[in-house]
Design a protein around this motif. Structure first.
Motif, PDB file in Angstrom:
ATOM      1  N   HIS A 131       0.864  -1.178   0.000  1.00 17.33           N
ATOM      2  CA  HIS A 131       0.000   0.000   0.000  1.00 17.33           C
ATOM      3  C   HIS A 131       0.910   1.241   0.000  1.00 17.33           C
ATOM      4  O   HIS A 131       1.579   1.521   0.994  1.00 17.33           O
ATOM      5  N   PRO A 132       0.949   1.989  -1.120  1.00 19.05           N
ATOM      6  CA  PRO A 132       1.872   3.136  -1.219  1.00 19.05           C
ATOM      7  C   PRO A 132       1.544   4.222  -0.210  1.00 19.05           C
ATOM      8  O   PRO A 132       0.385   4.427   0.168  1.00 19.05           O
ATOM      9  N   GLY A 133       2.572   4.928   0.229  1.00 18.56           N
ATOM     10  CA  GLY A 133       2.397   6.040   1.155  1.00 18.56           C
ATOM     11  C   GLY A 133       2.317   7.367   0.428  1.00 18.56           C
ATOM     12  O   GLY A 133       2.085   7.440  -0.781  1.00 18.56           O
ATOM     13  N   ARG A 134       2.557   8.439   1.205  1.00 23.27           N
ATOM     14  CA  ARG A 134       2.439   9.789   0.647  1.00 23.27           C
ATOM     15  C   ARG A 134       3.611  10.117  -0.259  1.00 23.27           C
ATOM     16  O   ARG A 134       3.455  10.824  -1.254  1.00 23.27           O
ATOM     17  N   HIS A 135       4.802   9.605   0.043  1.00 25.78           N
ATOM     18  CA  HIS A 135       6.003   9.932  -0.716  1.00 25.78           C
ATOM     19  C   HIS A 135       6.389   8.740  -1.588  1.00 25.78           C
ATOM     20  O   HIS A 135       6.238   7.579  -1.179  1.00 25.78           O
ATOM     21  N   PRO A 136       6.887   9.008  -2.783  1.00 24.49           N
ATOM     22  CA  PRO A 136       7.305   7.899  -3.657  1.00 24.49           C
ATOM     23  C   PRO A 136       8.465   7.131  -3.036  1.00 24.49           C
ATOM     24  O   PRO A 136       9.332   7.701  -2.366  1.00 24.49           O
ATOM     25  N   LEU A 137       8.499   5.851  -3.278  1.00 22.53           N
ATOM     26  CA  LEU A 137       9.502   4.971  -2.686  1.00 22.53           C
ATOM     27  C   LEU A 137      10.204   4.195  -3.795  1.00 22.53           C
ATOM     28  O   LEU A 137       9.555   3.632  -4.684  1.00 22.53           O
ATOM     29  N   ALA A 138      11.531   4.187  -3.727  1.00 23.59           N
ATOM     30  CA  ALA A 138      12.308   3.447  -4.720  1.00 23.59           C
ATOM     31  C   ALA A 138      12.063   1.948  -4.538  1.00 23.59           C
ATOM     32  O   ALA A 138      12.106   1.444  -3.401  1.00 23.59           O
ATOM     33  N   PRO A 139      11.794   1.196  -5.612  1.00 24.63           N
ATOM     34  CA  PRO A 139      11.554  -0.245  -5.475  1.00 24.63           C
ATOM     35  C   PRO A 139      12.710  -0.982  -4.820  1.00 24.63           C
ATOM     36  O   PRO A 139      12.496  -1.999  -4.161  1.00 24.63           O
ATOM     37  N   ALA A 140      13.929  -0.442  -4.957  1.00 20.75           N
ATOM     38  CA  ALA A 140      15.084  -1.139  -4.383  1.00 20.75           C
ATOM     39  C   ALA A 140      15.017  -1.179  -2.863  1.00 20.75           C
ATOM     40  O   ALA A 140      15.516  -2.126  -2.233  1.00 20.75           O
ATOM     41  N   VAL A 141      14.397  -0.147  -2.247  1.00 19.09           N
ATOM     42  CA  VAL A 141      14.302  -0.112  -0.790  1.00 19.09           C
ATOM     43  C   VAL A 141      13.404  -1.244  -0.292  1.00 19.09           C
ATOM     44  O   VAL A 141      13.755  -1.975   0.658  1.00 19.09           O
ATOM     45  N   LEU A 142      12.262  -1.409  -0.921  1.00 14.81           N
ATOM     46  CA  LEU A 142      11.350  -2.482  -0.517  1.00 14.81           C
ATOM     47  C   LEU A 142      11.954  -3.850  -0.821  1.00 14.81           C
ATOM     48  O   LEU A 142      11.782  -4.799  -0.044  1.00 14.81           O
ATOM     49  N   ALA A 143      12.697  -3.949  -1.921  1.00 16.32           N
ATOM     50  CA  ALA A 143      13.342  -5.218  -2.258  1.00 16.32           C
ATOM     51  C   ALA A 143      14.397  -5.582  -1.215  1.00 16.32           C
ATOM     52  O   ALA A 143      14.536  -6.758  -0.828  1.00 16.32           O
ATOM     53  N   ALA A 144      15.125  -4.583  -0.703  1.00 12.70           N
ATOM     54  CA  ALA A 144      16.123  -4.846   0.337  1.00 12.70           C
ATOM     55  C   ALA A 144      15.453  -5.309   1.626  1.00 12.70           C
ATOM     56  O   ALA A 144      15.963  -6.212   2.322  1.00 12.70           O
ATOM     57  N   ALA A 145      14.304  -4.709   1.943  1.00 15.32           N
ATOM     58  CA  ALA A 145      13.582  -5.139   3.133  1.00 15.32           C
ATOM     59  C   ALA A 145      13.090  -6.577   2.982  1.00 15.32           C
ATOM     60  O   ALA A 145      13.146  -7.370   3.928  1.00 15.32           O
ATOM     61  N   ALA A 146      12.634  -6.927   1.779  1.00 16.78           N
ATOM     62  CA  ALA A 146      12.171  -8.292   1.549  1.00 16.78           C
ATOM     63  C   ALA A 146      13.308  -9.289   1.681  1.00 16.78           C
ATOM     64  O   ALA A 146      13.125 -10.400   2.212  1.00 16.78           O
ATOM     65  N   ARG A 147      14.510  -8.910   1.232  1.00 16.98           N
ATOM     66  CA  ARG A 147      15.655  -9.823   1.355  1.00 16.98           C
ATOM     67  C   ARG A 147      16.071 -10.009   2.806  1.00 16.98           C
ATOM     68  O   ARG A 147      16.623 -11.062   3.175  1.00 16.98           O
ATOM     69  N   ALA A 148      15.782  -9.040   3.673  1.00 17.59           N
ATOM     70  CA  ALA A 148      16.192  -9.143   5.076  1.00 17.59           C
ATOM     71  C   ALA A 148      15.265 -10.032   5.889  1.00 17.59           C
ATOM     72  O   ALA A 148      15.663 -10.577   6.925  1.00 17.59           O
ATOM     73  N   VAL A 149      14.005 -10.189   5.446  1.00 14.15           N
ATOM     74  CA  VAL A 149      13.026 -10.922   6.252  1.00 14.15           C
ATOM     75  C   VAL A 149      13.403 -12.378   6.467  1.00 14.15           C
ATOM     76  O   VAL A 149      13.309 -12.883   7.608  1.00 14.15           O
ATOM     77  N   PRO A 150      13.831 -13.169   5.453  1.00 17.42           N
ATOM     78  CA  PRO A 150      14.157 -14.580   5.717  1.00 17.42           C
ATOM     79  C   PRO A 150      15.212 -14.766   6.800  1.00 17.42           C
ATOM     80  O   PRO A 150      15.088 -15.674   7.640  1.00 17.42           O
ATOM     81  N   GLY A 151      16.257 -13.900   6.817  1.00 13.21           N
ATOM     82  CA  GLY A 151      17.267 -14.033   7.849  1.00 13.21           C
ATOM     83  C   GLY A 151      16.738 -13.712   9.225  1.00 13.21           C
ATOM     84  O   GLY A 151      17.046 -14.406  10.207  1.00 13.21           O
ATOM     85  N   LEU A 152      15.926 -12.658   9.341  1.00  9.02           N
ATOM     86  CA  LEU A 152      15.349 -12.310  10.629  1.00  9.02           C
ATOM     87  C   LEU A 152      14.446 -13.427  11.144  1.00  9.02           C
ATOM     88  O   LEU A 152      14.467 -13.756  12.339  1.00  9.02           O
ATOM     89  N   HIS A 153      13.674 -14.000  10.235  1.00  7.34           N
ATOM     90  CA  HIS A 153      12.773 -15.086  10.653  1.00  7.34           C
ATOM     91  C   HIS A 153      13.562 -16.317  11.092  1.00  7.34           C
ATOM     92  O   HIS A 153      13.195 -16.971  12.084  1.00  7.34           O
ATOM     93  N   ALA A 154      14.646 -16.618  10.397  1.00  2.00           N
ATOM     94  CA  ALA A 154      15.446 -17.785  10.758  1.00  2.00           C
ATOM     95  C   ALA A 154      16.078 -17.620  12.132  1.00  2.00           C
ATOM     96  O   ALA A 154      16.238 -18.599  12.876  1.00  2.00           O
ATOM     97  N   ARG A 155      16.461 -16.397  12.493  1.00  2.00           N
ATOM     98  CA  ARG A 155      17.075 -16.158  13.801  1.00  2.00           C
ATOM     99  C   ARG A 155      16.036 -15.993  14.899  1.00  2.00           C
ATOM    100  O   ARG A 155      16.398 -15.914  16.082  1.00  2.00           O
ATOM    101  N   GLY A 156      14.748 -15.912  14.558  1.00  2.00           N
ATOM    102  CA  GLY A 156      13.714 -15.732  15.567  1.00  2.00           C
ATOM    103  C   GLY A 156      13.604 -14.326  16.078  1.00  2.00           C
ATOM    104  O   GLY A 156      13.043 -14.091  17.165  1.00  2.00           O
ATOM    105  N   THR A 157      14.092 -13.359  15.328  1.00  2.00           N
ATOM    106  CA  THR A 157      14.025 -11.959  15.736  1.00  2.00           C
ATOM    107  C   THR A 157      12.609 -11.440  15.549  1.00  2.00           C
ATOM    108  O   THR A 157      12.056 -11.536  14.455  1.00  2.00           O
ATOM    109  N   PRO A 158      12.003 -10.859  16.589  1.00  2.00           N
ATOM    110  CA  PRO A 158      10.603 -10.419  16.452  1.00  2.00           C
ATOM    111  C   PRO A 158      10.443  -9.113  15.695  1.00  2.00           C
ATOM    112  O   PRO A 158       9.389  -8.853  15.122  1.00  2.00           O
ATOM    113  N   ALA A 159      11.448  -8.251  15.692  1.00  2.00           N
ATOM    114  CA  ALA A 159      11.330  -6.948  15.032  1.00  2.00           C
ATOM    115  C   ALA A 159      12.728  -6.415  14.753  1.00  2.00           C
ATOM    116  O   ALA A 159      13.709  -6.815  15.390  1.00  2.00           O
ATOM    117  N   ALA A 160      12.799  -5.498  13.792  1.00  2.00           N
ATOM    118  CA  ALA A 160      14.089  -4.903  13.439  1.00  2.00           C
ATOM    119  C   ALA A 160      13.843  -3.583  12.737  1.00  2.00           C
ATOM    120  O   ALA A 160      12.756  -3.324  12.208  1.00  2.00           O
TER     121      ALA A 160
END
Length: 546
Positions: free
Chosen positions: A39-68
């Protein structure tokens, strides 16, 4: 957001509200890094930023980290929160089908302003609840669908007389199958069968085995235990189930059979269906079947021998391929075809073409033209005589329907085909065929193919049975009803052919047959139809005595 969480589609609704109030771009990301929703926000967002966040999720989930929190030093700040972090180790990451289905992660990115922490925490908590609720609802639907398929399988086994495997399958469900039961066919309002099923279960105290009919979308089939009753008995509980259902479940009509043992469930269903034909026009909304005579007992061992000879080509049939239907399966197909006609494929859960191929094989094996009422009636009699029996079994095909109070079965005309299923021979995969040459009774040259049917029907006791079958059609002092039924049978159950023979309209034929249903207490226009018994009765009565 709490209000949105209680409405339809809560997950996208809460995500949209979070994006609107925080001005951030929000997304749901699966634990494998797949972006599920954005769901887009008020300011435009570069697709690379969201892609980097998506790449970080599998590692966080594997370590059991609840938030970052990621980003900073001029880069957009990315908040990542696991929606299922509040309930570790509770089995929430196990899909009911056995696959891994852990909760996704919430990502909030705003290149300009930081996302309020309390807003993000509240949204994550609500989204976690909504996601688990949605998953639980999907699981409930899967369980309900599986339960329905299991109950339908039990019903199918009972309809073909396989009681032992039916009991084994039913052992995992509730309630237990009774030894003796009344079969109730409940007709409810369109689109309300699920609601009616729950009400029927509650009305009967959870004792009944309730199954949605696999053939007719407005029908429920209920097996109601008959405690302490002998099959064929006429206790005071004969109409109890029908009365309770018709009074307490809105917009229903109920047909109730005699008490039958489990191996005679198919006969009980046929009785209840005939009773339903009268219940549609009865003011009480329910009727029970009352049997005055038993065709099987009248024919005795001679009938069994005749049926075995006629069906021998199917009884001994062994298919060339293991995947093809064998003899018992062919006979089950024949029974379903005779009961449901063109809708048999829904009952058997097979394709229409598969049904047509099986019927063609049956035609070749039995030398019967199953598109004609005459040959259908011969096959029906053979299946009925060869069916499972038990000492004291009083269920039979011949009968009349009595209202719930035990009074006269006749009621006002007006039972209307609601279009839920085609009438006999309508939409038949076998196609049309010529009618019998005389009043619904075929010429004698068919007796050779029928293994001496006329000799079998010459039993003196059958004339009384046959008279009882057709006598109500002339009870008003006219022969209009009998003549209409004769013409209808001669036209192989087809209304246009009957109308042409009688010189009246199709609607007039339908009205006459509706009246015949009421006085006979049997279903004619919808299967299971009494056309087979009527054809046999006319065959007996039209034969020269002696």
């Amino acid at each position: 957001m709490t209000r949105l969480a209680a409405g339809p589609d809560p997950v996208p609704a809460v995500l949209g509200e979070l994006a609107r109030r925080s001005a951030a771009t929000v997304a749901l990301i699966g634990v494998d890094g797949t972006v599920l929703s954005v769901h887009p926000g008020r300011h435009p967002l570069a697709p690379a930023v969201l892609a980097a966040a998506a790449r970080a999720v599998p590692g966080l989930h594997a370590r059991g980290t609840p938030a970052a929190v990621r980003g900073g030093d001029g880069a957009p700040t990315v908040h990542l929160v696991a929606l299922g972090a509040a309930e570790p180790g509770n089995g929430a990451d196990c899909d009911p089908d056995g696959g891994a289905d852990p909760p996704p992660w919430l990502a909030a990115v705003d290149p300009a302003d930081p996302v309020p922490g309390d807003l993000l925490a509240d949204a994550a908590r609500l989204l976690g609840l909504c996601w688990r609720l949605d998953r639980s609802e999907r699981a409930r639907r899967r369980v309900a669908a599986g339960d329905g398929r299991g109950r339908e399988a039990v019903l199918h086994l009972l309809m073909v007389g396989d009681v032992a495997p039916a009991r084994r399958v039913a052992a995992a469900l509730r309630p237990h199958l009774p030894d003796v039961a009344r079969v109730c066919v409940v007709e409810c309002a369109p689109g309300r069968r699920g609601e009616a099923a729950g009400q029927v279960t509650r009305v009967l105290g959870g004792r009944a085995w309730v199954v949605p009919c696999p053939v007719r979308s407005r029908h429920l089939i209920a097996l109601v235990p008959e405690h302490g009753a002998a099959p064929g008995g006429r206790g005071s509980g004969a109409e109890t189930a029908g009365r309770l259902i018709s009074r307490r479940v809105p917009d229903t009509r109920v047909g109730v059979s005699e008490p039958v043992p489990l191996h005679r469930t198919a006969v009980g269903y046929e009785q209840a269906f005939h009773a339903l034909a009268v219940a549609r026009s009865h003011p009480d909304g329910h009727c029970r079947f009352d049997r005055p005579a038993d065709l099987r007992s009248a024919l005795g061992p001679a009938g069994t021998d005749w049926a075995s000879a006629l069906l021998a080509p199917c009884l001994s049939y062994r298919p060339a391929r293991r995947t093809d239907p064998d003899g018992p399966e062919l006979l089950a197909t024949l029974g379903s075809w005779l009961a449901f006609d063109g809708a048999a494929h829904r009952h058997l859960r097979i394709h229409r073409n598969t049904l047509a191929a099986r019927l063609a094989l049956l035609r070749d094996r039995l030398a019967l033209d199953l598109s004609r009422v005459s040959d259908q009636s011969v096959a029906w009699l053979a299946l009925h005589l060869l069916g499972p029996a038990a000492p004291g079994d009083a269920a039979g095909p011949a009968g009349e329907v009595a209202p719930g109070d035990g009074g006269d079965a006749a009621g006002p005309a007006g039972a209307v085909n609601d279009g839920d299923d085609a009438g006999p021979s309508e939409g038949s995969p076998l196609g049309a065929s010529g009618g019998d040459p005389r009043g619904g009774v075929p010429a004698g040259d068919g007796d050779g193919r029928w293994h001496g049917l006329d000799r079998l029907l010459a039993a003196p006791a059958l004339r009384l049975w046959a008279h009882d079958q057709v006598a109500p059609l002339s009870a008003d002092g006219t022969t209009v009803g009998l003549a209409t039924v004769r013409a209808w049978l001669r036209a192989d159950g087809r209304l246009p052919g009957t109308a042409s023979a009688l010189g009246i309209s199709v609607s007039a034929v339908r009205k006459r047959l509706n009246r015949a249903e009421q006085v006979l207490g049997r279903s004619l226009l919808r299967g299971p139809s009494a056309r087979h018994e009527l054809w046999l009765a006319l065959r007996v009565l039209d034969a020269p005595p002696g």
